[in-house]
Design a protein around this motif. Structure first.
Motif, PDB file in Angstrom:
ATOM      1  N   LEU A  36       9.816   8.325  -5.516  1.00  0.00           N
ATOM      2  CA  LEU A  36       8.939   9.482  -5.393  1.00  0.00           C
ATOM      3  C   LEU A  36       7.829   9.409  -6.443  1.00  0.00           C
ATOM      4  CD1 LEU A  36       9.587  11.650  -3.294  1.00  0.00           C
ATOM      5  CD2 LEU A  36      10.093  13.166  -5.179  1.00  0.00           C
ATOM      6  N   ALA A  37       6.596   9.547  -6.030  1.00  0.00           N
ATOM      7  CA  ALA A  37       5.421   9.473  -6.906  1.00  0.00           C
ATOM      8  C   ALA A  37       5.398   8.160  -7.678  1.00  0.00           C
ATOM      9  CB  ALA A  37       5.384  10.664  -7.861  1.00  0.00           C
ATOM     10  N   GLY A  40       3.955   3.308  -4.613  1.00  0.00           N
ATOM     11  CA  GLY A  40       4.380   2.149  -3.839  1.00  0.00           C
ATOM     12  C   GLY A  40       5.592   1.431  -4.389  1.00  0.00           C
ATOM     13  N   ALA A  41       6.154   1.913  -5.494  1.00  0.00           N
ATOM     14  CA  ALA A  41       7.339   1.281  -6.074  1.00  0.00           C
ATOM     15  C   ALA A  41       8.566   1.593  -5.218  1.00  0.00           C
ATOM     16  CB  ALA A  41       7.566   1.783  -7.494  1.00  0.00           C
ATOM     17  N   ILE A  42       9.560   0.697  -5.304  1.00  0.00           N
ATOM     18  CA  ILE A  42      10.822   0.917  -4.613  1.00  0.00           C
ATOM     19  C   ILE A  42      11.960   0.834  -5.623  1.00  0.00           C
ATOM     20  CG2 ILE A  42      10.058   0.082  -2.356  1.00  0.00           C
ATOM     21  CD1 ILE A  42      11.444  -2.596  -3.012  1.00  0.00           C
ATOM     22  N   ALA A  43      13.075   1.470  -5.293  1.00  0.00           N
ATOM     23  CA  ALA A  43      14.280   1.397  -6.115  1.00  0.00           C
ATOM     24  C   ALA A  43      15.314   0.597  -5.343  1.00  0.00           C
ATOM     25  CB  ALA A  43      14.801   2.789  -6.420  1.00  0.00           C
ATOM     26  N   CYS A  52      13.729  -0.957 -10.450  1.00  0.00           N
ATOM     27  CA  CYS A  52      12.487  -0.437  -9.903  1.00  0.00           C
ATOM     28  C   CYS A  52      11.573  -1.647  -9.721  1.00  0.00           C
ATOM     29  CB  CYS A  52      11.862   0.578 -10.846  1.00  0.00           C
ATOM     30  SG  CYS A  52      10.361   1.325 -10.180  1.00  0.00           S
ATOM     31  N   ILE A  53      11.072  -1.815  -8.513  1.00  0.00           N
ATOM     32  CA  ILE A  53      10.187  -2.931  -8.225  1.00  0.00           C
ATOM     33  C   ILE A  53       8.828  -2.354  -7.860  1.00  0.00           C
ATOM     34  CG2 ILE A  53       9.797  -4.997  -6.853  1.00  0.00           C
ATOM     35  CD1 ILE A  53      12.812  -5.089  -6.336  1.00  0.00           C
TER      36      ILE A  53
END
Length: 61
Positions: A36-37, A40-43, A52-53
């Motif tokens: 969230l916020a 564009g990062a993903i977990a 976190c990428i």
């Protein structure tokens, strides 16, 4: 499945090669979820921690 950038997929593949945890690469990719916020990062859950990428592939825990 969460949309990922090419760099994020490379980072996921690297982590999968380091420790596949009995999962296929595609199964590991399916575990990724958007941050969230996070611009564009993903977990990604990996080896008992959350990674976190970032959109550029930078990975941190």
């Amino acid at each position: 499945m969460t949309r990922t950038t090419r760099e994020q997929r490379r980072s996921i593949h690297l982590k999968w090669r380091q420790a596949n945890q009995g999962l296929s690469y595609r199964s590991l990719r399916k575990l990724a979820m958007p941050v969230l916020a996070g611009d564009g990062a993903i977990a990604l859950p990996w080896c008992g921690m959350w990674l976190c990428i970032e959109a550029d592939g930078y990975t941190h825990s």
